[in-house]
Design a protein around this motif. Structure first.
Motif, PDB file in Angstrom:
ATOM      1  N   LEU A   1       4.855   4.980  10.903  1.00 15.27           N
ATOM      2  CA  LEU A   1       5.176   3.581  11.165  1.00 15.27           C
ATOM      3  C   LEU A   1       6.573   3.427  11.747  1.00 15.27           C
ATOM      4  CD1 LEU A   1       3.689   1.905   7.953  1.00 15.27           C
ATOM      5  CD2 LEU A   1       2.677   2.016  10.229  1.00 15.27           C
ATOM      6  N   TRP A   2       7.481   4.297  11.324  1.00 17.19           N
ATOM      7  CA  TRP A   2       8.880   4.202  11.775  1.00 17.19           C
ATOM      8  C   TRP A   2       9.009   4.569  13.252  1.00 17.19           C
ATOM      9  CZ3 TRP A   2      13.086   2.271   9.351  1.00 17.19           C
ATOM     10  CH2 TRP A   2      14.335   2.508   9.936  1.00 17.19           C
ATOM     11  N   PHE A   3       8.302   5.611  13.668  1.00 20.55           N
ATOM     12  CA  PHE A   3       8.458   6.125  15.026  1.00 20.55           C
ATOM     13  C   PHE A   3       7.345   5.669  15.977  1.00 20.55           C
ATOM     14  CE2 PHE A   3      10.735   9.247  12.373  1.00 20.55           C
ATOM     15  CZ  PHE A   3      11.978   9.197  12.994  1.00 20.55           C
ATOM     16  N   LEU A   4       6.394   4.899  15.471  1.00 19.16           N
ATOM     17  CA  LEU A   4       5.287   4.453  16.315  1.00 19.16           C
ATOM     18  C   LEU A   4       5.802   3.512  17.405  1.00 19.16           C
ATOM     19  CD1 LEU A   4       2.150   4.531  16.593  1.00 19.16           C
ATOM     20  CD2 LEU A   4       2.130   2.375  15.304  1.00 19.16           C
TER      21      LEU A   4
ATOM     22  N   ALA B   1       0.823  -1.208   0.000  1.00 19.80           N
ATOM     23  CA  ALA B   1       0.000   0.000   0.000  1.00 19.80           C
ATOM     24  C   ALA B   1       0.860   1.263   0.000  1.00 19.80           C
ATOM     25  CB  ALA B   1      -0.932  -0.006   1.205  1.00 19.80           C
ATOM     26  N   VAL B   2       1.882   1.287   0.854  1.00 19.44           N
ATOM     27  CA  VAL B   2       2.750   2.475   0.931  1.00 19.44           C
ATOM     28  C   VAL B   2       3.538   2.664  -0.362  1.00 19.44           C
ATOM     29  CG1 VAL B   2       4.725   3.495   2.119  1.00 19.44           C
ATOM     30  CG2 VAL B   2       2.928   2.371   3.438  1.00 19.44           C
ATOM     31  N   ASN B   3       4.063   1.577  -0.896  1.00 16.84           N
ATOM     32  CA  ASN B   3       4.800   1.679  -2.167  1.00 16.84           C
ATOM     33  C   ASN B   3       3.887   2.121  -3.304  1.00 16.84           C
ATOM     34  OD1 ASN B   3       7.361   0.956  -1.243  1.00 16.84           O
ATOM     35  ND2 ASN B   3       6.887  -1.219  -1.352  1.00 16.84           N
ATOM     36  N   SER B   4       2.629   1.693  -3.253  1.00 14.81           N
ATOM     37  CA  SER B   4       1.659   2.112  -4.273  1.00 14.81           C
ATOM     38  C   SER B   4       1.391   3.615  -4.179  1.00 14.81           C
ATOM     39  CB  SER B   4       0.358   1.329  -4.118  1.00 14.81           C
ATOM     40  OG  SER B   4       0.571  -0.056  -4.324  1.00 14.81           O
ATOM     41  N   LEU B   5       1.288   4.122  -2.958  1.00 15.21           N
ATOM     42  CA  LEU B   5       1.107   5.569  -2.767  1.00 15.21           C
ATOM     43  C   LEU B   5       2.255   6.347  -3.398  1.00 15.21           C
ATOM     44  CD1 LEU B   5      -0.092   5.977   0.948  1.00 15.21           C
ATOM     45  CD2 LEU B   5      -1.373   6.580  -1.110  1.00 15.21           C
TER      46      LEU B   5
ATOM     47  N   GLY C   1       3.592  13.028  -0.330  1.00 15.91           N
ATOM     48  CA  GLY C   1       3.598  13.438   1.068  1.00 15.91           C
ATOM     49  C   GLY C   1       2.861  12.461   1.957  1.00 15.91           C
ATOM     50  N   ALA C   2       1.737  11.921   1.437  1.00 16.66           N
ATOM     51  CA  ALA C   2       0.975  10.934   2.201  1.00 16.66           C
ATOM     52  C   ALA C   2       1.804   9.681   2.440  1.00 16.66           C
ATOM     53  CB  ALA C   2      -0.310  10.583   1.461  1.00 16.66           C
ATOM     54  N   GLY C   3       2.520   9.264   1.404  1.00 16.77           N
ATOM     55  CA  GLY C   3       3.388   8.093   1.551  1.00 16.77           C
ATOM     56  C   GLY C   3       4.486   8.329   2.573  1.00 16.77           C
ATOM     57  N   ALA C   4       5.117   9.518   2.503  1.00 17.04           N
ATOM     58  CA  ALA C   4       6.185   9.853   3.450  1.00 17.04           C
ATOM     59  C   ALA C   4       5.653   9.933   4.877  1.00 17.04           C
ATOM     60  CB  ALA C   4       6.830  11.175   3.045  1.00 17.04           C
ATOM     61  N   LEU C   5       4.439  10.468   5.030  1.00 20.23           N
ATOM     62  CA  LEU C   5       3.839  10.590   6.354  1.00 20.23           C
ATOM     63  C   LEU C   5       3.560   9.217   6.962  1.00 20.23           C
ATOM     64  CD1 LEU C   5       2.635  12.364   8.575  1.00 20.23           C
ATOM     65  CD2 LEU C   5       0.456  12.312   7.328  1.00 20.23           C
ATOM     66  N   VAL C   6       3.029   8.306   6.150  1.00 22.70           N
ATOM     67  CA  VAL C   6       2.751   6.951   6.641  1.00 22.70           C
ATOM     68  C   VAL C   6       4.039   6.273   7.085  1.00 22.70           C
ATOM     69  CG1 VAL C   6       1.935   4.666   5.998  1.00 22.70           C
ATOM     70  CG2 VAL C   6       0.667   6.680   5.264  1.00 22.70           C
TER      71      VAL C   6
END
Length: 352
Positions: free
Chosen positions: A46-49, A19-23, A37-42
């Motif tokens: 996920l990285w810092f969660l 999904a992220v790669n598709s964004l 930007g949406a992809g980078a935000l996700v």
């Protein structure tokens, strides 16, 4: 993001990655800053969660992982074999601590616990000297065929359980479709002819139960899940990754074990002949590990757990739901296309 596998299994991670790669791909193709930007935000989320809802585990268990590091070309004639077993015995029992469980890896050698009295005596001595349970890989048999097995010895040196590997390696431990491949006998002659086990064995350890998976069984989510669903409070994986040397394979195999731990919220004791041996906690953190190609022991502490995750209880529901959704979308697309063509034909007839 790894923690979602307690609900979705490994397929949930694949879904998120796709999904992220598709964004990102969609944003790049259409030069859309919003999608990029949406992809980078996700990714950032996920990285810092942090790990949410972490719950404490149960009773502790002190373990000793013995990385035997037996080379593939190890000679098995005396006195070389005796020298090796003497060294491994001394390594396993050195600086005797409060260890309650000692684990050797999947057998990388012709170890026969039942047929070889000398080997059996050596294994019993290790258990007795440490006053600990001892899990060891060896070759056994079902009927006339050999099995890739693991036995748990109690502190008195008695065998209290035996597990036979169920998911054998094709073209390594057996030849699939052997009758159909009769013409390739010269290529398959050196392949083993092991018999698969049939039971999800749970081994008693004090008042608890543990499960053993052998080698690449740890890459199969449902197999490991079945052990935990049946009541295993700890997962032990024994393997021999010596065939892969210092390639990326031992590291990949280790990461698969990490996912199995998180899916089922269990500690994992992973012992590999040449490495990487490791202790993994229920949240995927590697709390202790060994380097590759070093003969050594790793001491640590794990905890039992008896709770069950959604994935443990229900398996790959997420994957099946996605498959059904994809099938429904495909059927709907075919239906819409046929209906659209039917309308076109009616329109053509009316215009004529």
């Amino acid at each position: 993001v790894l923690q979602i596998v307690t609900w979705t299994g490994i397929y949930g991670l694949s879904f998120v990655a796709t999904a992220v790669n598709s964004l990102i791909a969609y944003g790049a193709i259409h030069r859309s800053k919003a999608w990029l930007g949406a992809g980078a935000l996700v990714i950032a989320i996920l990285w810092f969660l942090p790990i949410l809802g972490e719950t404490p585990s149960g009773d502790t268990l002190d373990v000793r992982l013995v990385q035997t590091n037996i080379p593939l070309d190890q000679p098995w004639k005396k006195p070389a074999s005796d020298d090796l077993l003497n060294e491994l015995g001394a390594l396993s029992t050195r600086e005797a601590t409060k260890t309650r469980l000692v684990v050797w890896p999947e057998t990388p050698a012709p170890f026969y616990l039942n047929e070889d009295k000398d080997f059996r005596s050596r294994m019993q001595q290790i258990a007795k000297k440490l006053g600990a349970y001892f899990l060891v890989g060896y070759i056994d048999a079902i009927g006339e065929g050999p099995t890739n097995s693991a036995a748990l010895l109690n502190p008195q040196g008695q065998v209290v359980s035996r597990y036979d590997k169920m998911h054998l390696v094709p073209f390594g431990e057996y030849v699939p479709f052997k009758r159909l491949l009769f013409f390739a006998e010269s290529l398959t002659r050196q392949v083993g002819d092991f018999m698969p086990g049939t039971d999800y064995t749970l081994s008693p350890l004090d008042q608890h139960r543990i499960a053993t998976a052998i080698c690449y069984e740890s890459i199969f989510p449902d197999l490991v899940r079945q052990f935990v669903k049946r009541g295993s409070e700890l997962i032990v994986v024994i393997t021999n990754d010596g065939w892969f040397g210092e390639s990326s394979a031992p590291f990949q195999h280790l990461r698969m074990g990490v996912v199995r731990s998180v899916e089922n919220r269990r500690y994992m004791v992973r012992v590999a002949n040449t490495g990487i041996s490791a202790i993994i906690d229920p949240y995927g953190r590697i709390v202790g590990r060994t380097p590759i190609s070093v003969r050594m022991v790793l001491d640590g502490t794990v905890r039992y757990r008896s709770d069950r995750t959604f994935y443990t209880e229900y398996g790959d529901v997420f994957a099946y739901a996605n498959a059904l959704a994809a099938a429904a979308i495909a059927v709907a697309a075919v239906y819409d296309r046929r209906r659209f063509r039917g309308r076109e034909r009616k329109h053509v007839r009316r215009t004529h």
